[in-house]
Design a protein around this motif. Structure first.
Motif, PDB file in Angstrom:
ATOM      1  N   ASP A 170       0.837  -1.198   0.000  1.00  0.00           N
ATOM      2  CA  ASP A 170       0.000   0.000   0.000  1.00  0.00           C
ATOM      3  C   ASP A 170       0.876   1.254   0.000  1.00  0.00           C
ATOM      4  O   ASP A 170       2.103   1.194  -0.094  1.00  0.00           O
ATOM      5  CB  ASP A 170      -0.943  -0.009   1.198  1.00  0.00           C
ATOM      6  CG  ASP A 170      -0.183  -0.107   2.523  1.00  0.00           C
ATOM      7  OD1 ASP A 170       1.061   0.001   2.522  1.00  0.00           O
ATOM      8  OD2 ASP A 170      -0.842  -0.295   3.558  1.00  0.00           O
ATOM      9  N   GLN A 172       1.552   3.356   2.426  1.00  0.00           N
ATOM     10  CA  GLN A 172       2.460   3.494   3.565  1.00  0.00           C
ATOM     11  C   GLN A 172       3.737   2.684   3.346  1.00  0.00           C
ATOM     12  O   GLN A 172       4.841   3.137   3.650  1.00  0.00           O
ATOM     13  CB  GLN A 172       1.761   3.031   4.851  1.00  0.00           C
ATOM     14  CG  GLN A 172       0.526   3.854   5.219  1.00  0.00           C
ATOM     15  CD  GLN A 172       0.860   5.322   5.446  1.00  0.00           C
ATOM     16  OE1 GLN A 172       1.932   5.666   5.948  1.00  0.00           O
ATOM     17  NE2 GLN A 172      -0.076   6.200   5.088  1.00  0.00           N
ATOM     18  N   LEU A 175       6.012   4.471   0.999  1.00  0.00           N
ATOM     19  CA  LEU A 175       6.792   5.532   1.637  1.00  0.00           C
ATOM     20  C   LEU A 175       8.086   4.985   2.222  1.00  0.00           C
ATOM     21  O   LEU A 175       9.142   5.631   2.155  1.00  0.00           O
ATOM     22  CB  LEU A 175       5.958   6.211   2.735  1.00  0.00           C
ATOM     23  CG  LEU A 175       4.772   7.059   2.261  1.00  0.00           C
ATOM     24  CD1 LEU A 175       3.948   7.531   3.448  1.00  0.00           C
ATOM     25  CD2 LEU A 175       5.260   8.245   1.450  1.00  0.00           C
ATOM     26  N   TRP A 176       8.021   3.791   2.807  1.00  0.00           N
ATOM     27  CA  TRP A 176       9.234   3.173   3.351  1.00  0.00           C
ATOM     28  C   TRP A 176      10.218   2.818   2.238  1.00  0.00           C
ATOM     29  O   TRP A 176      11.439   2.933   2.416  1.00  0.00           O
ATOM     30  CB  TRP A 176       8.877   1.935   4.162  1.00  0.00           C
ATOM     31  CG  TRP A 176       8.277   2.244   5.493  1.00  0.00           C
ATOM     32  CD1 TRP A 176       6.961   2.128   5.838  1.00  0.00           C
ATOM     33  CD2 TRP A 176       8.949   2.725   6.655  1.00  0.00           C
ATOM     34  NE1 TRP A 176       6.758   2.515   7.144  1.00  0.00           N
ATOM     35  CE2 TRP A 176       7.981   2.877   7.670  1.00  0.00           C
ATOM     36  CE3 TRP A 176      10.276   3.043   6.934  1.00  0.00           C
ATOM     37  CZ2 TRP A 176       8.296   3.333   8.938  1.00  0.00           C
ATOM     38  CZ3 TRP A 176      10.593   3.503   8.203  1.00  0.00           C
ATOM     39  CH2 TRP A 176       9.616   3.642   9.189  1.00  0.00           C
ATOM     40  N   VAL A 223      -3.687   8.081   0.769  1.00  0.00           N
ATOM     41  CA  VAL A 223      -2.475   8.457   1.476  1.00  0.00           C
ATOM     42  C   VAL A 223      -2.447   9.970   1.596  1.00  0.00           C
ATOM     43  O   VAL A 223      -2.446  10.683   0.594  1.00  0.00           O
ATOM     44  CB  VAL A 223      -1.214   7.973   0.725  1.00  0.00           C
ATOM     45  CG1 VAL A 223       0.042   8.381   1.470  1.00  0.00           C
ATOM     46  CG2 VAL A 223      -1.263   6.468   0.555  1.00  0.00           C
TER      47      VAL A 223
END
Length: 267
Positions: A170, A172, A175-176, A223
């Motif tokens: 997803d 999130q 983003l990592w 997001v």
């Protein structure tokens, strides 16, 4: 004593003037392998925009691989490989996969794809050290800022899209992935670049953040970029700095950095 027979240069050897077709074929092969890793999405056909973007990223990555691994300068070879890839991909899409390719794609591809392949080839050549020596007189070595952006965005974008389609990550998790790209890109530039290039990945990180934020907003729903913008911006710059400092340290430990030449003194 018998006279030695001159060795014929291979297609991969540096050759003045002409093209090195071995590296052209290698570029086509690299890109084809990367695209094949994403073949399930292309065959599905439900998200052609995603498949097309992955093809463009694969072209840049193939150009980087050719530019870095080839001896001598092979930027022209990456452009020719990109043009061949346009023809091969177009034939496969229209004949084997029976995909309706829009006319605007046919018109833009012969310009866009070779251009992206050349950008990747230039990035690989700079990482190899073929094109540029250290510029200690510059406050900012802008070519290495561009290398940081190209390398970081290409690697992270490819990883995010492949992970999204094949593993269902997803926004999130994306983003990592992008956060890790700041760290990795900073390390690569710090380790491979001549001279001191700690600032360049940090500048690139600040610019990459806006690219990454726009990318996530386009490809992922739900997001909220606004809430994490400040933290993401600052975190990206810090991670790029940490990566570049680590790369510079490892470069010195490995003995890769050569001392700057001493200018001749006037009599």
């Amino acid at each position: 004593m018998a006279a030695s027979t001159p060795t014929e240069p291979s297609a991969l050897s540096p050759r003045p003037g002409g093209l090195r077709w071995g590296w052209i074929l290698a570029g086509v092969l690299f890109a084809s392998v990367l695209i094949s890793l994403f073949l399930s999405v292309l065959l599905n056909g439900s998200r052609p925009r995603t498949g097309g973007f992955v093809i463009l990223l694969s072209v840049v990555l193939a150009g980087i691989l050719v530019g870095y691994h080839s001896r001598g300068e092979t930027i022209r070879e990456t452009a020719v490989a990109g043009l061949i890839l346009v023809i091969v991909t177009g034939v496969i899409s229209a004949v084997a996969l029976d995909l309706a390719v829009p006319l605007r794609v046919w018109l833009a591809s012969p310009l866009v794809v070779p251009g992206l392949a050349m950008l990747g080839g230039w990035t690989g050549e700079l990482l190899q050290g073929t094109l540029e020596e250290a510029h200690e007189d510059r406050r900012v070595d802008w070519p290495w800022v561009l290398v940081s952006i190209v390398l970081g965005f290409t690697l992270s974008g490819y990883a995010v899209l492949v992970g999204r389609e094949l593993m269902g990550i997803d926004g999130q998790a994306a983003l990592w992935v992008f956060a890790g790209s700041f760290l990795v890109t900073g390390w690569v530039v710090g380790f491979f670049s001549p001279g001191n290039t700690v600032v360049e990945p940090a500048i690139a990180g600040s610019l990459m953040f806006f690219l990454d934020a726009s990318f996530i907003m386009i490809w992922f729903d739900g997001v909220s970029i606004g809430r994490i913008a400040l933290v993401g911006f600052g975190g990206g710059v810090v991670l790029a700095l940490v990566g570049s400092l680590t790369g510079e340290y490892m470069q010195r430990k490995a003995g890769r950095r050569q001392p700057a030449p001493v200018p001749p003194q006037p009599y």
